[in-house]
Write an enzyme that holds these catalytic residues in place. Structure first.
Site, mmCIF file in Angstrom:
data_model
loop_
_atom_site.group_PDB
_atom_site.id
_atom_site.type_symbol
_atom_site.label_atom_id
_atom_site.label_comp_id
_atom_site.label_asym_id
_atom_site.label_seq_id
_atom_site.Cartn_x
_atom_site.Cartn_y
_atom_site.Cartn_z
ATOM 1 N N LYS A 76 113.402 13.182 90.657
ATOM 2 C CA LYS A 76 114.170 14.100 89.641
ATOM 3 C C LYS A 76 112.999 14.585 88.500
ATOM 4 O O LYS A 76 112.659 13.628 87.930
ATOM 5 C CB LYS A 76 115.251 13.270 89.007
ATOM 6 C CG LYS A 76 116.283 14.173 88.110
ATOM 7 C CD LYS A 76 117.209 13.396 87.851
ATOM 8 C CE LYS A 76 118.516 14.054 87.011
ATOM 9 N NZ LYS A 76 119.533 13.165 86.685
ATOM 10 N N SER A 151 124.430 15.149 87.961
ATOM 11 C CA SER A 151 123.188 16.168 87.685
ATOM 12 C C SER A 151 121.973 16.017 88.611
ATOM 13 O O SER A 151 120.963 16.940 88.609
ATOM 14 C CB SER A 151 122.645 15.876 86.048
ATOM 15 O OG SER A 151 122.136 14.805 86.071
ATOM 16 N N SER A 175 125.557 10.772 87.425
ATOM 17 C CA SER A 175 124.807 11.887 87.915
ATOM 18 C C SER A 175 123.825 11.342 89.129
ATOM 19 O O SER A 175 123.250 12.168 89.633
ATOM 20 C CB SER A 175 123.991 12.085 86.899
ATOM 21 O OG SER A 175 124.350 13.121 86.034
#
Lengths: 479, 102
Positions: A76, A151, A175
């Site tokens: 990420k 997210s 997330s």
């Protein structure tokens, strides 16, 4: 079921397969389908091949690269590493290059992993759909007209689309778990304090935790084993010894008590989600678990608690972006001062959702409102934790949906509050600091597409072994 | 609680947040924040008398590590991300106004 990662890495360690060939296969898949999915902010083809060659060279010289030898991971883009940029999907950090590796990256490197690229996210991890990215929306591999969740949508989509073996995300209010649910893979948020946050760009420091996405619970455990443990660079890592779990997760638990909160069987669940939950309960009974009816009356209040605490912490954490030391700097008109430099740089660099949360956080921390909002939210936070403590006296894991709905259409959730409300089953995990995992629990049929439905299991803090073994039992039963 | 937010409140919060907010956007931001705060007002209904606030999930006491110096990051690496640099320093606009002395 896919081939276990532990076996794949075993083949690399024994020289049966090269890490390079594995990276090349993933790069081919990325070339084929990434334009449609947009899971990545950057693909690091050359760096990944060089890392793979180093792994293969170690094997050739008789040394062991480690338990993740040749495992191809996506990261990420709010976790710093020396390769490429770390943008947080924000204009603010569009050109930021980290001078150091996050602790999790160091640990994965030394375990033999190879990094194929940085994945898209909602800007600064604020969002539930990966639509709030300055660099475009990530599409759900199961239906590219729908969101991947967020997210960590890029990391979830990368695993679901077959672009990597596993990936890292961060989870502040769901997330990791929610995009895993929407993309049909496994997403695991460990107990707060299990995994170092050094090098994770801070959002809500008392809530943030890094964890893996993977194709299976066992694969997630293998990656988690490399991440977990105290770090001198993060004083909030716990001094609780981590016992490697990968070899243990397949062993079923006798006498497992599965708590099902009345509040998780809410009428707000989409019909297919409600059915998946009932199917999982029936499966648990069939594998010999005891189903315990419990109550978590503070479930709904979690959203309000979270949307005070997380923005409050974010408004403080994001104060560092001032256009001076790094990040976007606005051009000033003649006569404008330093104050204007801060305000313009921040207004130009941050997107609407990030600005909204900074404003909200600043408000709840401001003089005259602190007690009514922030202090009260921290008091409710304790009540939520105590409610979980009482529940875990009666059960070992808590079962429920990860998200009340499957993946929604891109652009379909216009109002920020409606999006926030979808986090109802995930935020309290972070508020209490306990671990949670999402596994696939079936599919919803929507207009001829099969949309994954996620089931969440939670356990008490530091009970990851119980949590992952229980999750593996559900995974087998529902396969 | 929560008196209705006014445009003046929004401008004050934006100033505290160091976010330049054009007048044309103040109304929209006020509506969005009011909606969210309206939902958050639920917190007022939870009885919390005597409950100690919980700022952090872990009961960690301060931990002391050995004070061992390590090699610092090279200055050049740190300056590489700076938007404006002069020699080995970060360049910033003039901080002191005309006539301001140090």
């Amino acid at each position: 079921m896919s081939r276990p990662l532990v076996e794949i890495c075993g083949d690399v360690r024994s020289g049966k397969v090269t890490a390079r060939s594995r990276v090349e296969a993933y790069l081919a898949e990325i070339a084929r389908r990434e334009p449609e999915i947009h899971a990545f902010n950057e693909v690091h083809a050359d760096a990944a091949l060089a890392q793979a060659d180093a792994v293969d060279a170690m094997v050739a010289s008789g040394r062991d690269p480690g338990p993740l030898a040749g495992a191809v991971l996506a990261i990420k883009d709010n976790i710093v590493m020396r390769e490429g940029r770390t943008t947080c999907s924000s204009r603010m950090l569009a050109n930021y290059r980290s001078p150091f590796d996050a602790t999790v990256i160091e640990r994965l490197r030394s375990a033999g992993a190879v990094f194929i690229g940085k994945t898209n996210l909602d800007e600064f991890a604020m969002g539930s759909s990966t639509e709030n990215s300055a660099f475009g929306v990530t599409k759900n591999p199961h239906d590219t007209t729908r969101v991947a969740g967020g997210s960590s949508g890029g990391s979830a989509a990368a695993v679901a689309a077959g672009f990597c073996d596993a990936s890292l995300g961060s989870d502040t209010g769901g997330s990791i778990r929610q995009p895993a649910a929407l993309c049909g893979c496994v997403g695991f948020k460990p107990t707060y304090g299990r995994v170092s946050r050094l090098g994770l760009v801070a959002f809500g420091s008392s809530l943030d935790q890094i964890g893996p996405f993977a194709r299976s619970v066992a694969d997630a455990a293998l990656v988690y084993d490399a991440l977990a443990g105290r770090d001198q660079g993060d004083s909030t890592t716990a001094d609780v010894p981590h016992e490697p779990l990968a070899a243990k997760v397949a062993a079923p638990l006798a006498g497992l008590r599965v708590g099902v909160p009345r509040e998780y069987r809410s009428g707000a669940n989409a019909p297919a989600v409600a059915e998946a939950l009932e199917r999982a309960i029936a499966a648990a009974r069939a594998f010999g678990a005891e189903i315990v009816d419990i109550e978590l009356p503070l479930t709904d209040i979690g959203i309000s608690t979270y949307y005070v605490i997380a923005p409050a912490e974010a408004s403080s954490n994001l104060a560092r972006y001032d256009g001076i030391r790094y990040g976007h700097r606005a051009k000033l008109a003649p006569g404008e001062d330093l104050e204007a430099l801060y305000s313009k740089s921040r207004a130009e660099g941050f997107g609407p959702e990030v600005q909204r949360r900074i404003l909200l956080g600043t408000y709840v921390l401001s003089s005259g409102y602190y007690d009514a909002y922030y202090k009260r939210a921290l008091q409710v936070r304790r009540l939520i934790k105590e409610e979980f403590d009482r529940a875990f006296e009666r059960c070992d894991v808590i079962l429920g949906p990860t998200s009340p709905i499957p993946a929604f259409p891109i652009g379909g959730m216009k109002d920020p509050l409606s999006m926030y409300l979808c986090d109802v089953y995930t935020v309290n995990t972070n508020i209490a600091g306990i671990p949670g995992i999402s596994i696939n629990g079936g599919f919803a049929d929507e207009g001829g597409r099969r949309l994954p439905i996620g089931l969440q299991l939670q356990s008490k803090a530091f009970a990851e072994e119980t949590l992952l073994r229980a999750a593996a039992m559900f995974e087998r039963a529902l396969a | 609680m929560a008196d209705a937010l006014t445009d003046a409140d929004i401008k004050k919060i934006a100033k505290l947040s160091r976010l330049s907010l054009p007048d044309s956007q103040v109304g929209a931001v006020r509506t969005q924040l009011s909606t969210i705060l309206g939902h958050i007002a639920q917190l007022q209904a939870v009885p919390v008398a005597g409950v100690e606030p919980m700022a952090h999930p872990l009961r960690i006491v301060n931990r002391l590590d050995a004070d061992e110096p390590k090699a610092p990051m090279p200055v050049a690496d740190l300056l590489r991300n700076a938007p404006a640099v002069e020699d080995r320093y970060l360049a910033v606009p003039k901080v002191l106004g005309d006539g301001g002395g140090a």
